[in-house]
Scaffold this motif. Structure first.
Motif, PDB file in Angstrom:
ATOM      1  N   ASN A 109     134.873   6.947 -62.491  1.00 17.41           N
ATOM      2  CA  ASN A 109     133.744   6.373 -62.987  1.00 17.41           C
ATOM      3  C   ASN A 109     133.296   6.812 -64.378  1.00 17.41           C
ATOM      4  OD1 ASN A 109     131.247   5.060 -62.778  1.00 17.41           O
ATOM      5  ND2 ASN A 109     130.272   6.554 -61.550  1.00 17.41           N
ATOM      6  N   PRO A 110     133.966   6.653 -65.555  1.00 17.60           N
ATOM      7  CA  PRO A 110     133.644   7.264 -66.721  1.00 17.60           C
ATOM      8  C   PRO A 110     132.410   6.823 -67.273  1.00 17.60           C
ATOM      9  CG  PRO A 110     135.481   5.385 -66.923  1.00 17.60           C
ATOM     10  CD  PRO A 110     135.322   5.502 -65.263  1.00 17.60           C
ATOM     11  N   GLY A 111     132.121   5.523 -66.728  1.00 17.30           N
ATOM     12  CA  GLY A 111     130.505   4.888 -67.253  1.00 17.30           C
ATOM     13  C   GLY A 111     129.468   5.920 -66.907  1.00 17.30           C
ATOM     14  N   THR A 112     129.553   6.490 -65.957  1.00 14.79           N
ATOM     15  CA  THR A 112     128.420   7.497 -65.411  1.00 14.79           C
ATOM     16  C   THR A 112     128.948   8.831 -65.754  1.00 14.79           C
ATOM     17  OG1 THR A 112     127.930   6.170 -63.415  1.00 14.79           O
ATOM     18  CG2 THR A 112     127.058   8.364 -63.487  1.00 14.79           C
ATOM     19  N   THR A 113     130.071   9.294 -65.591  1.00 11.09           N
ATOM     20  CA  THR A 113     130.578  10.866 -65.903  1.00 11.09           C
ATOM     21  C   THR A 113     130.814  11.066 -67.056  1.00 11.09           C
ATOM     22  OG1 THR A 113     132.720  10.140 -65.130  1.00 11.09           O
ATOM     23  CG2 THR A 113     131.284  10.776 -63.453  1.00 11.09           C
ATOM     24  N   HIS A 114     131.479  10.069 -67.758  1.00  8.20           N
ATOM     25  CA  HIS A 114     131.882  10.001 -69.284  1.00  8.20           C
ATOM     26  C   HIS A 114     133.125  10.930 -69.122  1.00  8.20           C
ATOM     27  CE1 HIS A 114     128.226   8.424 -71.029  1.00  8.20           C
ATOM     28  NE2 HIS A 114     127.648   9.248 -70.218  1.00  8.20           N
ATOM     29  N   PHE A 115     133.852  10.867 -67.842  1.00  9.60           N
ATOM     30  CA  PHE A 115     135.292  11.385 -67.770  1.00  9.60           C
ATOM     31  C   PHE A 115     136.055  10.537 -67.233  1.00  9.60           C
ATOM     32  CE2 PHE A 115     138.308  13.495 -65.060  1.00  9.60           C
ATOM     33  CZ  PHE A 115     139.056  14.405 -66.058  1.00  9.60           C
ATOM     34  N   HIS A 116     137.302  10.314 -67.904  1.00  8.84           N
ATOM     35  CA  HIS A 116     138.051   9.439 -67.424  1.00  8.84           C
ATOM     36  C   HIS A 116     139.295  10.142 -66.776  1.00  8.84           C
ATOM     37  CE1 HIS A 116     140.545   5.798 -66.946  1.00  8.84           C
ATOM     38  NE2 HIS A 116     141.544   6.371 -68.021  1.00  8.84           N
ATOM     39  N   PHE A 117     139.789   9.797 -65.615  1.00  8.67           N
ATOM     40  CA  PHE A 117     141.136  10.263 -64.911  1.00  8.67           C
ATOM     41  C   PHE A 117     142.549   9.629 -65.729  1.00  8.67           C
ATOM     42  CE2 PHE A 117     138.018  11.063 -61.698  1.00  8.67           C
ATOM     43  CZ  PHE A 117     138.550  12.387 -61.067  1.00  8.67           C
ATOM     44  N   SER A 118     143.044  10.470 -66.212  1.00 12.68           N
ATOM     45  CA  SER A 118     144.098  10.070 -67.132  1.00 12.68           C
ATOM     46  C   SER A 118     145.360   9.740 -66.120  1.00 12.68           C
ATOM     47  CB  SER A 118     144.673  10.959 -68.101  1.00 12.68           C
ATOM     48  OG  SER A 118     145.217  12.322 -67.200  1.00 12.68           O
ATOM     49  N   PRO A 119     146.371   9.102 -66.806  1.00 10.77           N
ATOM     50  CA  PRO A 119     147.529   8.452 -65.705  1.00 10.77           C
ATOM     51  C   PRO A 119     148.138   9.867 -65.033  1.00 10.77           C
ATOM     52  CG  PRO A 119     147.345   6.971 -67.585  1.00 10.77           C
ATOM     53  CD  PRO A 119     146.446   7.812 -67.708  1.00 10.77           C
ATOM     54  N   PRO A 120     148.411  10.989 -65.872  1.00  7.58           N
ATOM     55  CA  PRO A 120     148.974  12.069 -65.247  1.00  7.58           C
ATOM     56  C   PRO A 120     148.217  12.923 -64.302  1.00  7.58           C
ATOM     57  CG  PRO A 120     149.097  11.883 -67.673  1.00  7.58           C
ATOM     58  CD  PRO A 120     148.249  10.944 -67.337  1.00  7.58           C
ATOM     59  N   LEU A 121     146.981  12.718 -64.449  1.00  6.06           N
ATOM     60  CA  LEU A 121     145.895  13.442 -63.518  1.00  6.06           C
ATOM     61  C   LEU A 121     145.889  12.732 -62.174  1.00  6.06           C
ATOM     62  CD1 LEU A 121     144.096  15.567 -62.837  1.00  6.06           C
ATOM     63  CD2 LEU A 121     142.227  14.223 -64.245  1.00  6.06           C
ATOM     64  N   VAL A 122     146.018  11.339 -62.223  1.00  8.38           N
ATOM     65  CA  VAL A 122     145.990  10.622 -61.224  1.00  8.38           C
ATOM     66  C   VAL A 122     147.102  10.951 -60.397  1.00  8.38           C
ATOM     67  CG1 VAL A 122     145.911   8.255 -60.221  1.00  8.38           C
ATOM     68  CG2 VAL A 122     144.446   8.745 -62.151  1.00  8.38           C
ATOM     69  N   SER A 123     148.357  10.857 -61.192  1.00  4.53           N
ATOM     70  CA  SER A 123     149.624  11.076 -60.434  1.00  4.53           C
ATOM     71  C   SER A 123     149.754  12.382 -59.805  1.00  4.53           C
ATOM     72  CB  SER A 123     150.710  10.901 -61.667  1.00  4.53           C
ATOM     73  OG  SER A 123     152.232  11.046 -61.032  1.00  4.53           O
ATOM     74  N   ARG A 124     149.084  13.559 -60.462  1.00  2.79           N
ATOM     75  CA  ARG A 124     149.124  14.667 -59.847  1.00  2.79           C
ATOM     76  C   ARG A 124     148.458  14.594 -58.632  1.00  2.79           C
ATOM     77  NH1 ARG A 124     146.746  18.264 -64.160  1.00  2.79           N
ATOM     78  NH2 ARG A 124     146.437  19.552 -62.553  1.00  2.79           N
ATOM     79  N   LEU A 125     147.057  14.284 -58.569  1.00  5.47           N
ATOM     80  CA  LEU A 125     146.162  14.102 -57.632  1.00  5.47           C
ATOM     81  C   LEU A 125     146.891  13.450 -56.300  1.00  5.47           C
ATOM     82  CD1 LEU A 125     142.676  13.523 -59.467  1.00  5.47           C
ATOM     83  CD2 LEU A 125     143.321  15.622 -58.118  1.00  5.47           C
TER      84      LEU A 125
END
Length: 272
Positions: A109-125
């Motif tokens: 939810n980058p619009g609220t958190t100003h943080f974007h889950f990058s593809p590598p991070l999503v893959s790790r999670l």
């Protein structure tokens, strides 16, 4: 099929003027979702104004919802918080996945958190046992198909890929997304279900036709915010007369008249 699929409806969390969760109003909202046979309920998300609720208020809302659904459909519960330390107290991806035994949905939810889950991070999670789904934003409808294809390529089979952003969600479902995480479905679930059903049956033209009828609502979402519009819709539909928690202000009468006109202009099967 993924654990989470189809339509996930996000209702408001109605409260009284003293801040107490209005159990009667919440049960009315949940009943509407049950009648429409949504695929899951997204409780205490941004639309559920989690950020304004205490832990006890959250607990009460969850208890009422679980009591009413009685295990008949999945309930996805938001565990976000304004302060990082509070958020850690409520949830941490690895810890909760390991110790709670509950399936976890990653919310990008980058619009609220100003943080974007990058593809590598999503893959790790996605490799963490218990993390089963992701809720993605939908900024541009013409970019969804490529985003979905790229994300699907890096995630395990059965991992649920879903999208929020109601006005672009029809295109996400047409592209083959598993789940639509919907604000509007929290108050008008039937029409959202028809879009999901059409998309799942491969009828893109029908899904787009129904979505086009909702353009006046999408325009109001963008102008006034989806949260405030949904509160007004709940009042217009005589579901409840709750106001959003302060400092969020209710819409003025002129805006409510615009919403009433848009509601009246919807197809008859869309405004129940």
């Amino acid at each position: 099929m993924a654990f989470l699929s189809g339509l996930s409806a996000f209702p408001i969390t109605p409260t009284n003027r003293d801040g107490r969760v209005d159990s009667v109003a919440l049960r009315r909202l949940i009943a509407r979702l049950g009648i429409a046979q949504v695929d899951s309920i997204g409780l205490l998300g941004s639309t559920g104004t989690y950020i304004c609720l205490s832990r006890e208020q959250r607990r009460r809302a969850l208890s009422e919802t679980l009591d009413q659904t009685a295990g008949q459909m999945p309930v996805v519960v938001g565990v976000g918080a304004l302060r990082t330390d509070d958020d850690v107290g409520l949830a941490h991806f690895s810890t909760v996945a390991r110790e709670s035994g509950l399936p976890i949905v990653v919310y990008d939810n980058p619009g609220t958190t100003h943080f974007h889950f990058s593809p590598p991070l999503v893959s790790r999670l996605a490799k963490v046992a218990g993390i089963v789904a992701i809720k993605n934003p939908t900024d541009k409808s013409d970019a969804i198909k490529n985003h979905l294809t790229a994300q699907r390529r890096t995630l395990p089979e059965g991992f649920s890929i879903g999208y929020s952003g109601d006005w672009n969600a029809a295109e996400a479902m047409i592209a083959g997304a598993d789940t639509w995480y919907s604000v509007l479905a929290g108050i008008l679930p039937e029409v959202c279900m028809t879009i999901v059903t059409a998309a799942q049956q491969g009828d893109a033209a029908e899904a787009r036709r129904i979505n086009a009828a909702l353009v006046p609502i999408w325009s109001l979402f963008k102008e006034f915010s989806s949260l405030r519009v949904v509160y007004a819709l709940a009042e217009l539909l005589d579901v409840c007369s709750a106001e959003p928690p302060r400092p969020i202000l209710p819409l003025p009468p002129a805006a409510k008249r615009q919403i009433a006109a848009a509601l009246k202009g919807l197809p008859s099967d869309a405004s129940r």
